[in-house]
Design an enzyme around this catalytic site. Structure first.
Site, mmCIF file in Angstrom:
data_model
loop_
_atom_site.group_PDB
_atom_site.id
_atom_site.type_symbol
_atom_site.label_atom_id
_atom_site.label_comp_id
_atom_site.label_asym_id
_atom_site.label_seq_id
_atom_site.Cartn_x
_atom_site.Cartn_y
_atom_site.Cartn_z
ATOM 1 N N ARG A 1 79.224 -2.840 32.996
ATOM 2 C CA ARG A 1 78.428 -3.917 32.404
ATOM 3 C C ARG A 1 76.975 -3.525 32.124
ATOM 4 O O ARG A 1 76.259 -4.293 31.451
ATOM 5 C CB ARG A 1 78.427 -5.124 33.357
ATOM 6 C CG ARG A 1 79.537 -6.156 33.162
ATOM 7 C CD ARG A 1 79.353 -7.028 31.931
ATOM 8 N NE ARG A 1 77.973 -7.474 31.749
ATOM 9 C CZ ARG A 1 77.368 -8.421 32.444
ATOM 10 N NH1 ARG A 1 78.030 -9.079 33.360
ATOM 11 N NH2 ARG A 1 76.108 -8.732 32.226
ATOM 12 N N ASP B 1 84.608 -16.141 30.782
ATOM 13 C CA ASP B 1 83.853 -17.153 31.525
ATOM 14 C C ASP B 1 84.214 -18.527 30.985
ATOM 15 O O ASP B 1 84.613 -18.652 29.824
ATOM 16 C CB ASP B 1 82.344 -16.940 31.403
ATOM 17 C CG ASP B 1 81.616 -17.763 32.469
ATOM 18 O OD1 ASP B 1 81.512 -17.286 33.613
ATOM 19 O OD2 ASP B 1 81.205 -18.891 32.167
ATOM 20 N N ARG C 1 87.506 -14.564 40.814
ATOM 21 C CA ARG C 1 86.336 -13.703 40.650
ATOM 22 C C ARG C 1 86.565 -12.278 41.165
ATOM 23 O O ARG C 1 85.627 -11.621 41.621
ATOM 24 C CB ARG C 1 85.100 -14.301 41.322
ATOM 25 C CG ARG C 1 84.621 -15.595 40.683
ATOM 26 C CD ARG C 1 83.900 -15.309 39.373
ATOM 27 N NE ARG C 1 83.379 -16.534 38.777
ATOM 28 C CZ ARG C 1 82.130 -16.945 38.926
ATOM 29 N NH1 ARG C 1 81.277 -16.243 39.616
ATOM 30 N NH2 ARG C 1 81.741 -18.056 38.334
ATOM 31 N N TYR D 1 77.729 -28.659 32.905
ATOM 32 C CA TYR D 1 76.781 -27.647 32.406
ATOM 33 C C TYR D 1 76.081 -28.120 31.139
ATOM 34 O O TYR D 1 74.875 -27.917 30.956
ATOM 35 C CB TYR D 1 77.496 -26.315 32.158
ATOM 36 C CG TYR D 1 77.793 -25.560 33.440
ATOM 37 C CD1 TYR D 1 76.752 -25.037 34.208
ATOM 38 C CD2 TYR D 1 79.090 -25.384 33.892
ATOM 39 C CE1 TYR D 1 77.010 -24.359 35.395
ATOM 40 C CE2 TYR D 1 79.359 -24.707 35.076
ATOM 41 C CZ TYR D 1 78.311 -24.198 35.813
ATOM 42 O OH TYR D 1 78.561 -23.535 36.990
ATOM 43 N N ARG E 1 81.129 -8.731 40.214
ATOM 44 C CA ARG E 1 80.036 -8.003 40.839
ATOM 45 C C ARG E 1 80.307 -7.383 42.191
ATOM 46 O O ARG E 1 79.497 -6.597 42.669
ATOM 47 C CB ARG E 1 78.807 -8.897 40.926
ATOM 48 C CG ARG E 1 78.111 -8.981 39.593
ATOM 49 C CD ARG E 1 77.006 -9.970 39.636
ATOM 50 N NE ARG E 1 77.544 -11.246 40.094
ATOM 51 C CZ ARG E 1 76.805 -12.305 40.341
ATOM 52 N NH1 ARG E 1 75.516 -12.251 40.205
ATOM 53 N NH2 ARG E 1 77.363 -13.432 40.744
HETATM 54 O O1 CP3 Z 1 87.946 -14.458 38.246
HETATM 55 C C1 CP3 Z 1 87.594 -13.449 37.583
HETATM 56 O O2 CP3 Z 1 87.319 -12.372 38.108
HETATM 57 C C2 CP3 Z 1 87.575 -13.547 36.085
HETATM 58 C C3 CP3 Z 1 86.319 -13.769 35.524
HETATM 59 C C4 CP3 Z 1 85.561 -15.085 35.691
HETATM 60 C C5 CP3 Z 1 84.168 -15.142 35.511
HETATM 61 N N1 CP3 Z 1 83.777 -16.443 35.533
HETATM 62 C C6 CP3 Z 1 83.304 -13.965 35.302
HETATM 63 C C7 CP3 Z 1 81.867 -14.074 35.602
HETATM 64 C C8 CP3 Z 1 86.016 -16.400 35.890
HETATM 65 C C9 CP3 Z 1 87.408 -16.902 36.184
HETATM 66 C C10 CP3 Z 1 84.870 -17.240 35.783
HETATM 67 C C11 CP3 Z 1 84.942 -18.697 35.869
HETATM 68 C C12 CP3 Z 1 83.711 -19.477 36.051
HETATM 69 N N2 CP3 Z 1 82.478 -19.288 35.492
HETATM 70 C C13 CP3 Z 1 83.666 -20.665 36.805
HETATM 71 C C14 CP3 Z 1 84.838 -21.279 37.506
HETATM 72 C C15 CP3 Z 1 85.142 -20.584 38.771
HETATM 73 C C16 CP3 Z 1 84.191 -20.868 39.879
HETATM 74 O O3 CP3 Z 1 83.557 -19.920 40.344
HETATM 75 O O4 CP3 Z 1 84.105 -22.032 40.298
HETATM 76 C C17 CP3 Z 1 82.343 -21.163 36.744
HETATM 77 C C18 CP3 Z 1 81.840 -22.401 37.424
HETATM 78 C C19 CP3 Z 1 81.607 -20.294 35.897
HETATM 79 C C20 CP3 Z 1 80.175 -20.405 35.488
HETATM 80 C C21 CP3 Z 1 79.451 -19.196 35.911
HETATM 81 N N3 CP3 Z 1 79.463 -18.002 35.224
HETATM 82 C C22 CP3 Z 1 78.691 -18.991 37.104
HETATM 83 C C23 CP3 Z 1 78.418 -20.048 38.149
HETATM 84 C C24 CP3 Z 1 78.276 -17.655 37.115
HETATM 85 C C25 CP3 Z 1 77.521 -16.906 38.197
HETATM 86 C C26 CP3 Z 1 76.078 -16.733 37.900
HETATM 87 C C27 CP3 Z 1 75.466 -15.720 38.847
HETATM 88 O O5 CP3 Z 1 75.031 -14.667 38.372
HETATM 89 O O6 CP3 Z 1 75.409 -16.003 40.066
HETATM 90 C C28 CP3 Z 1 78.749 -17.062 35.930
HETATM 91 C C29 CP3 Z 1 78.584 -15.662 35.519
HETATM 92 C C30 CP3 Z 1 79.765 -14.799 35.698
HETATM 93 N N4 CP3 Z 1 81.030 -15.114 35.315
HETATM 94 C C31 CP3 Z 1 79.755 -13.494 36.241
HETATM 95 C C32 CP3 Z 1 81.084 -13.038 36.169
HETATM 96 C C33 CP3 Z 1 81.599 -11.679 36.566
HETATM 97 C C34 CP3 Z 1 78.530 -12.756 36.749
HETATM 98 C C35 CP3 Z 1 77.768 -12.264 35.556
HETATM 99 C C36 CP3 Z 1 77.242 -10.876 35.739
HETATM 100 O O7 CP3 Z 1 77.940 -9.999 36.243
HETATM 101 O O8 CP3 Z 1 76.093 -10.673 35.290
#
Ligand code: CP3
Length: 362
Positions: free
Chosen positions: A49, A85, A36, A160, A40
């Protein structure tokens, strides 16, 4: 210049510390990147974004490459991870879902039975052409820095889909698994095919390594993991190895998976991701009790420690480095993703510290 379709776009990065460590060699310094890292915690990410929904951003090549580059430019990490994602391939294949800020993925019509599973679409490569285009741009732009591609593993994706969103206890998912095993295996089989296709697209476009996230696998007992999940994860990791040989390292990670580390390695991973609950030297012991061939591990600084001030961050980083020295290779990372309110300067200082205290050591 365009390449014929059957010629790999992958660069030869034989000296890149991430790839040297992943293959069990001796890198110039311990490689470090952060799960990640693209997201953010960075103000430049929030600006890029602004006004663009998450999943649309993931399919817009210019945005994907810009956001993927941001942490590389800022922190000097040893790898980029593709901005995407885990639910993107489901969305691209036609599953109605959204990513809701502060919540996570939300699915319109949850998958609850055999008919829902039968109706689940399969991913076709052209549906993620935007991702392939971004990867091609990125590998040209990144120079000697490797690009990690990724996908979500079937159990986490199924959670999910079945729950309809994030879940603490995964009760509907486990109910389906135990009460309708045939439906469960059909669902995971389909998810494995979509995941494998998504990874093949990224590999063909040029990613240097892949990480398979099974973030919520730690919710399972070793028995349930072995019976209901491992065959499907194995299908993916074996499929990646068949597609790309040993050239593309396969990192496999989940949270709370201390009891599953050997099973996850045996699913076909070449690098095992470890969260902060298991010290790396203990993880190495679990993975290789007879000391035949020390495994390559990735991890595992607690992401919450980054809020504790530099003295604590420094001593915990040094502890993780010391515990990683018994591994056959160590890729430094957090034990889970960067938390959104993390001060990005702390990440930059961790990169500097990992590099300076490991240079010439391994
Ligand atoms: O690692 C990186 O920086 C690359 C990008 C990445 C994202 N999601 C971007 C993202 C990666 C590798 C993921 C994987 C992901 N997504 C996982 C596996 C990793 C982990 O954290 O266990 C999971 C479970 C998800 C599902 C998911 N997508 C969640 C739980 C969330 C967060 C929701 C929140 O807002 O709290 C997302 C959204 C997400 N994925 C964001 C990003 C940058 C935030 C969205 C935003 O900026 O509005």
């Amino acid at each position: 210049m365009s390449l014929p379709a059957n010629v790999s776009n992958r660069r030869q990065l034989d000296e890149a510390p991430l790839l040297v460590a992943a293959r069990g060699g001796t890198p110039a310094h311990t490689p470090v990147w952060f799960m990640r890292q693209a997201g953010r915690s960075l103000p430049e990410y929030r600006r890029t974004r602004e006004g663009v929904p998450m999943l649309r951003a993931c399919l817009t090549p210019d945005l994907v490459s810009e956001i993927t580059m941001q942490p590389v430019r800022r922190h000097g990490v040893d790898a980029a991870i593709l901005f995407s994602d885990i639910v993107l391939p489901l969305y691209a294949s036609g599953v109605e879902l959204d990513i809701v800020a502060g919540t996570g993925p939300v699915v319109n019509r949850p998958v609850r039975g055999a008919a829902d599973v039968a109706a689940l679409p399969a991913l076709r490569a052209e549906q993620v052409e935007g991702v392939a285009e971004a990867v091609r741009t990125l590998v040209a732009e990144l120079g000697a820095t490797p690009l990690i591609g990724f996908a979500g593993a079937p159990f986490t994706l199924a959670s999910y889909l079945v729950e309809g969103g994030p879940s603490r206890n995964h009760e509907r998912t486990k109910a389906l698994m135990h009460s309708e095993p045939e439906t469960w295996h059909a669902l995971l089989g389909k998810l494995a095919e979509t995941t494998l296709e998504f990874l093949r697209v990224q590999i063909d476009a040029g990613v240097d390594a892949v990480q398979l996230f099974d973030s919520w696998a730690g919710a399972l007992s070793p028995h349930d993991y072995a019976v209901y999940v491992q065959p499907h994860t194995n299908r993916i990791l074996r499929g990646v190895a068949e597609h790309s040989g040993e050239e593309v390292p396969r990192i496999h990670f989940g949270v709370g998976t201390g009891e599953l580390l050997t099973a996850m390695r045996d699913s076909g991973a070449s690098v095992v991701g470890v969260d902060w609950r298991v010290p790396l030297d203990r993880a190495v012991n679990r993975l290789d009790p007879q000391q035949h061939r020390p495994p390559v591990v990735q991890g595992n600084l607690d992401p919450a420690v980054l809020f504790a001030g530099w003295d604590a961050v420094r001593s915990e980083t040094e502890r993780v480095l010391a515990e990683g020295r018994s591994a056959g290779g160590h890729i430094f990372n957090l034990g889970h993703g960067v938390l959104p309110d993390t001060d990005p300067d702390v990440l930059t200082r961790i990169v500097e510290l990992v590099h300076s205290s490991s240079a010439g050591r391994r």
